[in-house]
Structure formats: structure tokens, C-alpha cells
Write a protein that holds these residues in place. Sequence first.
Motif, PDB file in Angstrom:
ATOM      1  N   GLY A   1       0.358   9.680  -5.153  1.00  0.00           N
ATOM      2  CA  GLY A   1       0.698  10.759  -5.422  1.00  0.00           C
ATOM      3  C   GLY A   1       1.629  11.340  -6.046  1.00  0.00           C
ATOM      4  O   GLY A   1       1.498  13.011  -6.632  1.00  0.00           O
TER       5      GLY A   1
ATOM      6  N   VAL B   1       0.077   4.089  -2.988  1.00  0.00           N
ATOM      7  CA  VAL B   1       0.172   5.375  -2.214  1.00  0.00           C
ATOM      8  C   VAL B   1       1.261   6.355  -2.552  1.00  0.00           C
ATOM      9  O   VAL B   1       1.412   7.537  -3.686  1.00  0.00           O
ATOM     10  CB  VAL B   1       0.006   5.466  -0.893  1.00  0.00           C
ATOM     11  CG1 VAL B   1      -0.104   7.216   0.018  1.00  0.00           C
ATOM     12  CG2 VAL B   1      -1.544   4.603  -0.146  1.00  0.00           C
ATOM     13  N   SER B   2       1.892   6.156  -2.937  1.00  0.00           N
ATOM     14  CA  SER B   2       3.265   7.211  -2.678  1.00  0.00           C
ATOM     15  C   SER B   2       3.812   7.522  -5.042  1.00  0.00           C
ATOM     16  O   SER B   2       3.563   8.307  -5.111  1.00  0.00           O
ATOM     17  CB  SER B   2       4.830   5.970  -3.194  1.00  0.00           C
ATOM     18  OG  SER B   2       6.180   6.525  -3.319  1.00  0.00           O
TER      19      SER B   2
ATOM     20  N   LEU C   1      -2.188  10.474   3.435  1.00  0.00           N
ATOM     21  CA  LEU C   1      -2.115   9.095   3.812  1.00  0.00           C
ATOM     22  C   LEU C   1      -0.518   8.647   3.749  1.00  0.00           C
ATOM     23  O   LEU C   1      -0.503   7.317   4.534  1.00  0.00           O
ATOM     24  CB  LEU C   1      -2.733   8.410   2.218  1.00  0.00           C
ATOM     25  CG  LEU C   1      -4.387   8.975   1.874  1.00  0.00           C
ATOM     26  CD1 LEU C   1      -4.519   8.289   1.039  1.00  0.00           C
ATOM     27  CD2 LEU C   1      -4.659   7.997   3.636  1.00  0.00           C
ATOM     28  N   LEU C   2       0.460   8.598   3.213  1.00  0.00           N
ATOM     29  CA  LEU C   2       1.410   8.889   3.487  1.00  0.00           C
ATOM     30  C   LEU C   2       1.995   8.640   4.970  1.00  0.00           C
ATOM     31  O   LEU C   2       3.345   8.603   5.380  1.00  0.00           O
ATOM     32  CB  LEU C   2       2.931   9.282   2.301  1.00  0.00           C
ATOM     33  CG  LEU C   2       2.729   8.900   1.196  1.00  0.00           C
ATOM     34  CD1 LEU C   2       3.649   9.813   0.151  1.00  0.00           C
ATOM     35  CD2 LEU C   2       2.840   7.840   1.239  1.00  0.00           C
TER      36      LEU C   2
ATOM     37  N   CYS D   1      -3.390  11.714  -1.069  1.00  0.00           N
ATOM     38  CA  CYS D   1      -2.344  10.662  -1.157  1.00  0.00           C
ATOM     39  C   CYS D   1      -1.310  11.387   0.133  1.00  0.00           C
ATOM     40  O   CYS D   1      -0.146  10.210   0.502  1.00  0.00           O
ATOM     41  CB  CYS D   1      -1.805  10.137  -2.125  1.00  0.00           C
ATOM     42  SG  CYS D   1      -2.656   9.367  -3.892  1.00  0.00           S
TER      43      CYS D   1
ATOM     44  N   LEU E   1      -8.623   3.088  -4.147  1.00  0.00           N
ATOM     45  CA  LEU E   1      -7.039   2.665  -3.642  1.00  0.00           C
ATOM     46  C   LEU E   1      -7.889   2.097  -2.225  1.00  0.00           C
ATOM     47  O   LEU E   1      -7.252   1.218  -1.754  1.00  0.00           O
ATOM     48  CB  LEU E   1      -5.642   4.062  -3.530  1.00  0.00           C
ATOM     49  CG  LEU E   1      -5.670   3.185  -2.745  1.00  0.00           C
ATOM     50  CD1 LEU E   1      -3.951   2.549  -2.452  1.00  0.00           C
ATOM     51  CD2 LEU E   1      -4.452   4.703  -1.293  1.00  0.00           C
TER      52      LEU E   1
ATOM     53  N   VAL F   1      -8.079   7.856  -4.833  1.00  0.00           N
ATOM     54  CA  VAL F   1      -8.159   7.386  -3.522  1.00  0.00           C
ATOM     55  C   VAL F   1      -9.628   5.781  -3.073  1.00  0.00           C
ATOM     56  O   VAL F   1      -9.087   5.549  -2.393  1.00  0.00           O
ATOM     57  CB  VAL F   1      -8.279   8.751  -2.743  1.00  0.00           C
ATOM     58  CG1 VAL F   1      -8.531   8.204  -1.025  1.00  0.00           C
ATOM     59  CG2 VAL F   1      -6.877   9.703  -2.179  1.00  0.00           C
TER      60      VAL F   1
ATOM     61  N   CYS G   1      -9.501   6.345   2.888  1.00  0.00           N
ATOM     62  CA  CYS G   1     -10.408   6.523   1.724  1.00  0.00           C
ATOM     63  C   CYS G   1     -11.475   6.354   1.501  1.00  0.00           C
ATOM     64  O   CYS G   1     -11.862   7.141   0.864  1.00  0.00           O
ATOM     65  CB  CYS G   1      -9.070   5.232   1.307  1.00  0.00           C
ATOM     66  SG  CYS G   1      -7.407   5.481   1.752  1.00  0.00           S
TER      67      CYS G   1
ATOM     68  N   VAL H   1       0.959  -0.931  -0.139  1.00  0.00           N
ATOM     69  CA  VAL H   1      -0.060   0.280   0.068  1.00  0.00           C
ATOM     70  C   VAL H   1       0.897   1.133   0.296  1.00  0.00           C
ATOM     71  O   VAL H   1       0.860   2.491  -1.081  1.00  0.00           O
ATOM     72  CB  VAL H   1      -1.104  -0.449   1.355  1.00  0.00           C
ATOM     73  CG1 VAL H   1      -1.722   1.447   1.321  1.00  0.00           C
ATOM     74  CG2 VAL H   1      -1.875  -1.412   0.822  1.00  0.00           C
ATOM     75  N   TRP H   2       2.053   1.160   0.434  1.00  0.00           N
ATOM     76  CA  TRP H   2       2.824   2.387   0.813  1.00  0.00           C
ATOM     77  C   TRP H   2       3.280   2.963  -0.332  1.00  0.00           C
ATOM     78  O   TRP H   2       2.967   3.824  -0.927  1.00  0.00           O
ATOM     79  CB  TRP H   2       4.560   2.280   1.813  1.00  0.00           C
ATOM     80  CG  TRP H   2       4.418   3.524   2.083  1.00  0.00           C
ATOM     81  CD1 TRP H   2       4.246   3.962   2.786  1.00  0.00           C
ATOM     82  CD2 TRP H   2       6.424   3.579   0.965  1.00  0.00           C
ATOM     83  NE1 TRP H   2       5.485   4.672   2.894  1.00  0.00           N
ATOM     84  CE2 TRP H   2       6.709   4.908   1.492  1.00  0.00           C
ATOM     85  CE3 TRP H   2       6.274   3.115  -0.367  1.00  0.00           C
ATOM     86  CZ2 TRP H   2       7.569   5.434   1.092  1.00  0.00           C
ATOM     87  CZ3 TRP H   2       7.813   4.165  -0.671  1.00  0.00           C
ATOM     88  CH2 TRP H   2       8.058   4.733   0.066  1.00  0.00           C
TER      89      TRP H   2
END
Length: 420
Positions: free
Chosen positions: A122, A118-119, A257-258, A254, A194, A191, A243, A114-115
Motif C-alpha cells: 500500500g 499488504v501495508s 485489504l487492510l 491494498c 500477493l 494484488v 485478490c 500478510v498484514w
Amino acid sequence: MEKQSSSWIRGSCIGRGCFGTVSKAVSKIDGGVFAVKSVDLATCLPSQSESLENEIAILRSLRAHPHIVRFLGDDMSNERTTSFRNLHLEYLPEGDVATNVGKIVEEETLRRYVWCLVSALGHVHANGVVHCDVKSKNVLVANGGTSVKLADFGSAMELEKPTVEISPRGSPLWMAPEVVRGEYQGPESDVWSLGCTVIEMLTGKPAWEDHGFDSLSRIGFSNELPFIPAGVSELCRDFLDRCLRRDRSQRWSCDQLLEHPFLLCQEDHHSFVITESSPRCVLDWVNSEFEEEEEFDESRVESMVSAMARISKLATTTGETIWESNGWTEVRGNVSEESGAQWEYPSSTRAESELNTSPESTDDSGTRTVNEDWELTSVITCEILLVVLLLVVENIQIYATFYTSVFIRILFHFKSNEIE
């Protein structure tokens, strides 16, 4: 393998969909293996050709990112009697997350995936692009399963602020409510998708069951939310809540979220600890030393009173002050040795007696005049203020009232002398 007229050779087919086909390919120049996404220009639908051209344009415009499938170029090839439009991409042999989802059994792995996702999103949003089709099928596993990369930008579009209804892009079961209603499609919509993709990673199936029009009606026009499976951590549940807000204005970006604890602890789940030791402002202190009075320390009061007595003694003598060590050890002037020997005042009673001593009115025969007395008063007042300030800083609640009263008494003492 069949020979091509270009600088590469097409290999076996590794994927097929509504967009066309994906094949392995080998470079004739260096032997490197890559993936080729192609459409048959003679038989493809206009939408397929448009989708591939759109993906080529989007990937060419984006800067490289470690969690986005790398764009290697594009061309046209003639293979026997067929002409193809081709997109060259990084080859990731481990497949997509949808086919590997059954292997994601630990939340630690989910956090890493997920990281990465999201990266990547973003980065896409920061470059003015909306992906529009985030789902497990478009997330490819990389680096031996330790990370993932975002793929398939065929539905992507440049970020705009439409003022009229839009034509929804992407896969219906992953679409945000506003996209299903045809109102808007932007970063916030990605999002939502996601969040649906994370649930898909957890369960191995889409966040919404496929019941055709009924499913679209539930997504777009009800108050329902995708079901979050039992057993997930509170951090993961909270992440999904950020989300999957039906009101897109309430969804996190994003970048936000990070910074969510679910992703901040993706390497060490103990690394995100909320402490109260570093308040953001004075009002954040819970156990402030200013909320309760400290115990009364009589010895400290006596030592401070002694210092005040020394100051009061200066009001009745003149001469040179000698500074030694950390305090005043001796003051020499027009006083007797006996009085000089009495310079230390060990108790508050003796200090008050000195503070109540009135200087004698004198004339020109070696004693002070009223003007000289007031000049000395100004000096003494400054010294008193300095000492009081230091004492107040050291213990503001216990001693402020006491020294204020002492200060007022000294000023009143000299004012009375002037009137007389």
C-alpha cells in the motif's frame, strides 16, 4: 575478508541470482553490518546493470517504511581488478519467507506476515510505484520471525497508465493474467501476485505448477484460478478471493485489504464482530419500536386526558397561572373556590364533559368579548400544540390520533363561538 578502497569491507556471499550477488558487509566507520547487492560492471549483462540502477532509483525515491527493507545508500567499488556497482541495504539474517515457509504452521503467523506485506505494498502504490515481482523469495523475515519486509525492487516501475502493450516484468508464475497477456501492469497486478504469494506461504510451493508455456497459457487465457488449499479459514479464503479476481477491476486495493476481517483480526481474531446494534440508517433497524404497537396503558391515557382537561378549563376562565412542582397545581381567576377545587380530572369521561362545555356570551360587565376570546384561543392553541408535540414524541403510535381529534374539537368549539 578482503580490504576495499571504500569505507566498508565485503564479506561472504549470502545470495546469488540473475541480478548479481548479495554479500554481507561491515562498515569501517562504526562496525555496522549491512547487505550489499552488486553487479560486476565488466561482465554483467545490460539488463542486470539496468535492474540494479532501477532499484537504486526506486528505493531512493520511496520514503522509509517499517515493512520495506531499508535503503542505506549506493556506491561503486574497486576490488583488485574488478569494479562493482553496489546497493547498500539493511541486513536481515533470517532469510526470506521462501526458505522459512515450512515454519509457517499457524494462521496467526500468516496473518501477521500478510498484514506487513499488504501495508508495504500500500505504501509503495501510494508513492506511485508498482513492485512487479511480489513472491515469497522477495519477502524477508524480520524481528525474530514476528514480521516481514518487502525486498527486491529491481523489476519495480513508476506507476503509469500505458496506452500500448507493455513488456511484462517479474516472475511468470506470480504474474497476473493481464500482465501475461501484455495488456497492463499496475497496483492491481501486485494484488494478484500477493494472492499467489499467500498460497505459496500456505503450501510451500508456487500457486501454479511450472509447466512452461502451458502454465502461462492457463494464467493468461483460461478461466482457471489458483487452487486454494483445504483447511484454510473462511476469512483467509475470502481474502484470497478478493485478490485473485481475473478481472482486475474487481480486485481489492491494498487499502481495502487492510480493512478485511482476515487482517483486522491478525492480533485478536475475536476483535472483528459484526453487530446490528448500531444501524447506519433508520431502515437498518430490525426490531424497531415503531414496527409494533405497544400494549395499551390505560393509566397513562387517563393522566394525559387529565392534562388536556386542564387546558380545556383555561378556555373558560381567565386569570393568573401558578406553576408549581412538575404540573399545574392551581389556577386562580374569576371562578369560585368550589370550581377551583374541581381542577383535577381523574377520568376521560369528565375530561370530555369539560371539552364540550361552551363559554357564555358576555358583554362589557366583566366578561370576555369575542376578540378577547380569540386572543385567549391563540394562547391556548399554542399550549395545546406544545403538549400534543410532547405527547406524540413520547408515544407517537398510541396517542397521536386521540389528541389530534381533541385538538380539532377545541378549535371547532371556539370557531362556533365566533360565528355565534
